[in-house]
Design a protein around this motif. Structure first.
Motif, PDB file in Angstrom:
ATOM      1  N   VAL A  75       1.146  -1.284   0.004  1.00  0.00           N
ATOM      2  CA  VAL A  75       0.020   0.057  -0.046  1.00  0.00           C
ATOM      3  C   VAL A  75       0.966   1.219  -0.116  1.00  0.00           C
ATOM      4  O   VAL A  75       1.916   1.190   0.738  1.00  0.00           O
ATOM      5  CB  VAL A  75      -1.098   0.024   1.291  1.00  0.00           C
ATOM      6  N   SER A  76       0.488   2.093  -0.687  1.00  0.00           N
ATOM      7  CA  SER A  76       1.002   3.672  -0.840  1.00  0.00           C
ATOM      8  C   SER A  76       0.075   4.549  -0.504  1.00  0.00           C
ATOM      9  O   SER A  76      -0.943   4.449  -1.049  1.00  0.00           O
ATOM     10  CB  SER A  76       1.937   4.049  -2.079  1.00  0.00           C
ATOM     11  N   PHE A  77       0.366   5.512   0.328  1.00  0.00           N
ATOM     12  CA  PHE A  77      -0.714   6.214   1.034  1.00  0.00           C
ATOM     13  C   PHE A  77       0.066   7.872   1.072  1.00  0.00           C
ATOM     14  O   PHE A  77       0.757   8.031   1.406  1.00  0.00           O
ATOM     15  CB  PHE A  77      -1.414   5.889   2.031  1.00  0.00           C
ATOM     16  N   VAL A  78      -0.720   8.652   0.484  1.00  0.00           N
ATOM     17  CA  VAL A  78      -0.773  10.145   0.723  1.00  0.00           C
ATOM     18  C   VAL A  78      -1.963  10.780   1.369  1.00  0.00           C
ATOM     19  O   VAL A  78      -3.044  10.793   0.815  1.00  0.00           O
ATOM     20  CB  VAL A  78      -0.118  11.041  -0.748  1.00  0.00           C
ATOM     21  N   ARG A  79      -1.773  11.594   2.429  1.00  0.00           N
ATOM     22  CA  ARG A  79      -2.625  12.403   3.008  1.00  0.00           C
ATOM     23  C   ARG A  79      -2.777  13.767   2.402  1.00  0.00           C
ATOM     24  O   ARG A  79      -1.676  14.371   2.292  1.00  0.00           O
ATOM     25  CB  ARG A  79      -2.285  12.338   4.500  1.00  0.00           C
ATOM     26  N   THR A  80      -3.897  14.106   1.965  1.00  0.00           N
ATOM     27  CA  THR A  80      -4.281  15.263   1.540  1.00  0.00           C
ATOM     28  C   THR A  80      -5.609  15.788   2.441  1.00  0.00           C
ATOM     29  O   THR A  80      -6.632  14.890   2.210  1.00  0.00           O
ATOM     30  CB  THR A  80      -4.599  15.464  -0.003  1.00  0.00           C
ATOM     31  N   THR A  81      -5.625  16.856   2.758  1.00  0.00           N
ATOM     32  CA  THR A  81      -6.856  17.423   3.298  1.00  0.00           C
ATOM     33  C   THR A  81      -7.668  18.533   2.944  1.00  0.00           C
ATOM     34  O   THR A  81      -8.549  19.069   3.507  1.00  0.00           O
ATOM     35  CB  THR A  81      -6.516  17.962   5.131  1.00  0.00           C
ATOM     36  N   VAL A  86     -11.718  10.965  -1.110  1.00  0.00           N
ATOM     37  CA  VAL A  86     -10.592   9.827  -0.880  1.00  0.00           C
ATOM     38  C   VAL A  86     -10.688   9.215  -2.579  1.00  0.00           C
ATOM     39  O   VAL A  86     -11.669   8.980  -2.984  1.00  0.00           O
ATOM     40  CB  VAL A  86     -11.005   8.812   0.026  1.00  0.00           C
ATOM     41  N   ASP A  87      -9.217   8.983  -2.951  1.00  0.00           N
ATOM     42  CA  ASP A  87      -8.936   8.217  -4.352  1.00  0.00           C
ATOM     43  C   ASP A  87      -8.626   7.051  -3.876  1.00  0.00           C
ATOM     44  O   ASP A  87      -7.390   6.834  -3.137  1.00  0.00           O
ATOM     45  CB  ASP A  87      -8.401   8.815  -5.319  1.00  0.00           C
ATOM     46  N   ILE A  88      -8.927   5.949  -4.465  1.00  0.00           N
ATOM     47  CA  ILE A  88      -8.211   4.500  -4.106  1.00  0.00           C
ATOM     48  C   ILE A  88      -8.302   3.858  -5.687  1.00  0.00           C
ATOM     49  O   ILE A  88      -8.939   3.925  -6.590  1.00  0.00           O
ATOM     50  CB  ILE A  88      -9.324   3.642  -3.161  1.00  0.00           C
ATOM     51  N   LEU A 253      -2.079  -1.707  -3.892  1.00  0.00           N
ATOM     52  CA  LEU A 253      -3.094  -0.674  -3.477  1.00  0.00           C
ATOM     53  C   LEU A 253      -2.544   0.948  -3.467  1.00  0.00           C
ATOM     54  O   LEU A 253      -1.525   1.075  -2.678  1.00  0.00           O
ATOM     55  CB  LEU A 253      -3.726  -1.053  -2.341  1.00  0.00           C
ATOM     56  N   ALA A 254      -3.078   2.021  -3.996  1.00  0.00           N
ATOM     57  CA  ALA A 254      -2.820   3.354  -3.653  1.00  0.00           C
ATOM     58  C   ALA A 254      -3.885   4.118  -3.238  1.00  0.00           C
ATOM     59  O   ALA A 254      -5.032   3.815  -3.533  1.00  0.00           O
ATOM     60  CB  ALA A 254      -2.233   3.965  -4.954  1.00  0.00           C
ATOM     61  N   MET A 255      -3.652   4.929  -2.111  1.00  0.00           N
ATOM     62  CA  MET A 255      -4.917   5.756  -1.729  1.00  0.00           C
ATOM     63  C   MET A 255      -4.471   7.093  -1.312  1.00  0.00           C
ATOM     64  O   MET A 255      -3.414   7.362  -0.970  1.00  0.00           O
ATOM     65  CB  MET A 255      -5.162   5.024  -0.190  1.00  0.00           C
ATOM     66  N   THR A 256      -5.210   8.011  -1.679  1.00  0.00           N
ATOM     67  CA  THR A 256      -5.072   9.473  -1.596  1.00  0.00           C
ATOM     68  C   THR A 256      -6.190  10.169  -0.965  1.00  0.00           C
ATOM     69  O   THR A 256      -7.125   9.807  -1.802  1.00  0.00           O
ATOM     70  CB  THR A 256      -4.500  10.237  -2.936  1.00  0.00           C
ATOM     71  N   GLY A 257      -6.013  11.120   0.053  1.00  0.00           N
ATOM     72  CA  GLY A 257      -6.885  11.937   0.419  1.00  0.00           C
ATOM     73  C   GLY A 257      -7.198  12.303   1.849  1.00  0.00           C
ATOM     74  O   GLY A 257      -6.330  12.076   2.641  1.00  0.00           O
ATOM     75  N   ASN A 258      -8.362  12.410   2.329  1.00  0.00           N
ATOM     76  CA  ASN A 258      -8.665  13.098   3.787  1.00  0.00           C
ATOM     77  C   ASN A 258      -8.754  12.189   4.790  1.00  0.00           C
ATOM     78  O   ASN A 258      -9.657  11.717   5.034  1.00  0.00           O
ATOM     79  CB  ASN A 258      -9.792  13.920   3.523  1.00  0.00           C
ATOM     80  N   LEU A 259      -7.711  11.385   4.980  1.00  0.00           N
ATOM     81  CA  LEU A 259      -7.530  10.215   5.997  1.00  0.00           C
ATOM     82  C   LEU A 259      -6.360  10.339   6.723  1.00  0.00           C
ATOM     83  O   LEU A 259      -5.256  10.884   6.502  1.00  0.00           O
ATOM     84  CB  LEU A 259      -7.522   8.984   5.296  1.00  0.00           C
TER      85      LEU A 259
END
Length: 487
Positions: A75-81, A86-88, A253-259
């Protein structure tokens, strides 16, 4: 404060001017455009002396967090607020290159599986699944390419929307029904589309190019399938495909968003918990390059001839040395065959000779060697002349090399446009998904500008010479007149 605002405005203007150089090669007003000397100074820029002291653009790349789920999915994750979304991006090593492993000449199986994942599960039929997605206002879908199978989701980040969306996503992955009636409907629609491709010269050229370039390699067949293969696709094929390839051992898995980080980890566990463990897909064979030039003509009733020429290119580079080589080539190729009006092919074939509205070429690296292609359309009676002129420019570029000023313009453009690639959640997540799928280190992104700054003119020119073999190009033409017949 005024000084800071002025500095930001000047920098923005500088970036805008650089980006403006990359004008679409399909401009509608081409015939009305006044041709000017591309080497002449631009009068407006000569008055903007403030640009002389602009500081280098400072770039901060996204902070990437990496972890592995209990089921073993990277999993790669980038937090953006900035936005409550959320993009998955869940990718499997399971594109159409795997069709033949399900059934001999089972072309189109991966594509059909991707189409049908959102068309009904054991809990929700097609209409109910669609209604649930629309009620939540989410973007949920799947698609198959040659290398990869992608399931993507965009949702609001609050639990009220995100948790039901994740439930729909996991249903797609583990409970798809592949209803026989819906499959029959899909095949009928797809066959109509494949018939229509016969009336599209660009599609005909692309199909012939891939078939000739790759021969018996899995990349040779179209992801959508063929008129011969699609009717034979059955439900058992789709179940076999998903059971074999949509598994944890084959996923990233890649996730970017307000998490938060803890929320992202919990979400990743929810998405992957019910995936079968399975096995990683086998390594694809390496395609064999052409050893001599090949010319293919497809008769087509048109006043224009579509031309596609090229060769086997590179695979996706995963180590720093190979990545630097690909950066060298990208810079040289942008000068030679980029889509803007400064590129040599565009300048000569479109502007000086008037053979086409647009010509460009690009490398498409994949798990194994992807294609390098140059494409354009021209009048039937000018096709051979345009092809010969294009090959001549490529030969001249390889022999004499690009110039220092051409390289500088290209590197400046690439550096200043780089932030645009992660200016949105979708942009960030697309990069994350690509990097994770190809198992690229975070340095691939963080060292991008460094790789551009480390290029040298001799290295760029040598990489061009080492990569391109125009004397062995595959050239496909689709038009009324065969350019290779004596006129």
């Amino acid at each position: 404060m005024t000084q800071n605002l002025l500095s930001k405005s000047v920098r923005y203007l500088s970036l805008s001017l650089l980006l403006a150089m990359s004008v679409s090669s399909h401009a509608e007003d081409y015939r009305a455009t006044t041709i000017v000397d591309p080497n002449a100074p631009i009068a407006a820029l000569s008055t903007l002396t403030s640009l002389d002291n602009v500081k280098p653009l400072q770039i901060t790349v996204p902070d990437i967090e990496q972890f592995t789920t209990t089921s073993g999915v990277r999993v790669s994750f980038v937090r953006t607020t900035a936005l409550p979304i959320v993009d998955i991006d869940l990718r499997f090593n399971a594109g159409s290159a795997r069709d033949g492993s399900i059934r001999t000449e089972g072309y189109g199986i991966a594509n059909m599986a991707a189409t049908m994942l959102t068309q009904g599960t054991t809990r929700l039929d097609e209409e109910a699944f669609t209604r649930a997605s629309e009620t939540l206002g989410i973007n949920l879908g799947s698609s198959a390419y040659k290398d990869m199978f992608i399931v993507s989701l965009r949702s609001l980040s609050d639990d009220e929307h995100l948790l039901p969306a994740i439930d729909l996503m996991t249903q797609m992955l583990t409970e798809a029904t592949f209803d026989e009636q819906i499959l029959a409907r899909n095949k009928a629609r797809l066959l109509v589309g494949l018939q229509q491709q016969k009336q599209d010269p660009s599609s005909l050229a692309s199909l012939a190019f891939n078939e000739a370039l790759y021969g018996t390699h899995p990349y040779a067949h179209p992801s959508s399938g063929t008129l011969q293969s699609v009717p034979s696709i059955n439900r058992a094929d789709l179940l076999d495909f998903t059971d074999r390839y949509l598994v944890a051992a084959n996923a990233s898995l890649a996730m970017t968003g307000n998490l938060t980080s803890s929320e992202a980890k919990a979400l990743a566990e929810d998405i992957t918990a019910n995936l079968p463990k399975g096995q990683a897909a086998a390594v694809l064979p390496e395609p064999k390059p052409l050893t001599k030039a090949q010319h293919i003509h497809i008769p087509f009733p048109s006043s224009q001839t579509t031309v596609l020429m090229g060769q086997l290119g590179n695979k996706r580079a995963t180590d720093p040395v190979a990545q630097q080589q690909q950066t060298n080539f990208a810079i040289g190729n942008e000068v030679l065959a980029g889509g803007d009006f400064n590129a040599r092919l565009m300048t000569e074939i479109r502007q000086n000779l008037g053979y086409t509205y647009g010509i460009s070429g690009s490398m498409n690296p994949m798990l194994t060697r992807g294609p390098y292609q140059i494409g354009f359309s021209t009048r039937n009676d000018k096709a051979r002349a345009a092809i010969d002129a294009s090959l001549s420019i490529i030969d001249e570029t390889l022999t004499q090399g690009i110039t220092a000023s051409e390289m500088r313009l290209t590197t400046d453009n690439m550096k200043n446009s780089f932030p645009m690639s992660f200016a949105s959640n979708a942009g960030i997540n697309g990069l994350l998904g690509m990097m994770n799928f190809y198992q690229l280190p975070n340095s691939y992104l963080s060292d991008y500008v460094s790789r551009i700054e480390q290029v040298s003119l001799p290295a760029v020119n040598q990489t061009l010479r080492d990569t391109l073999e125009p004397e062995n190009f595959l050239i496909v033409t689709v038009g009324e007149v065969d350019p290779w017949n004596d006129q």
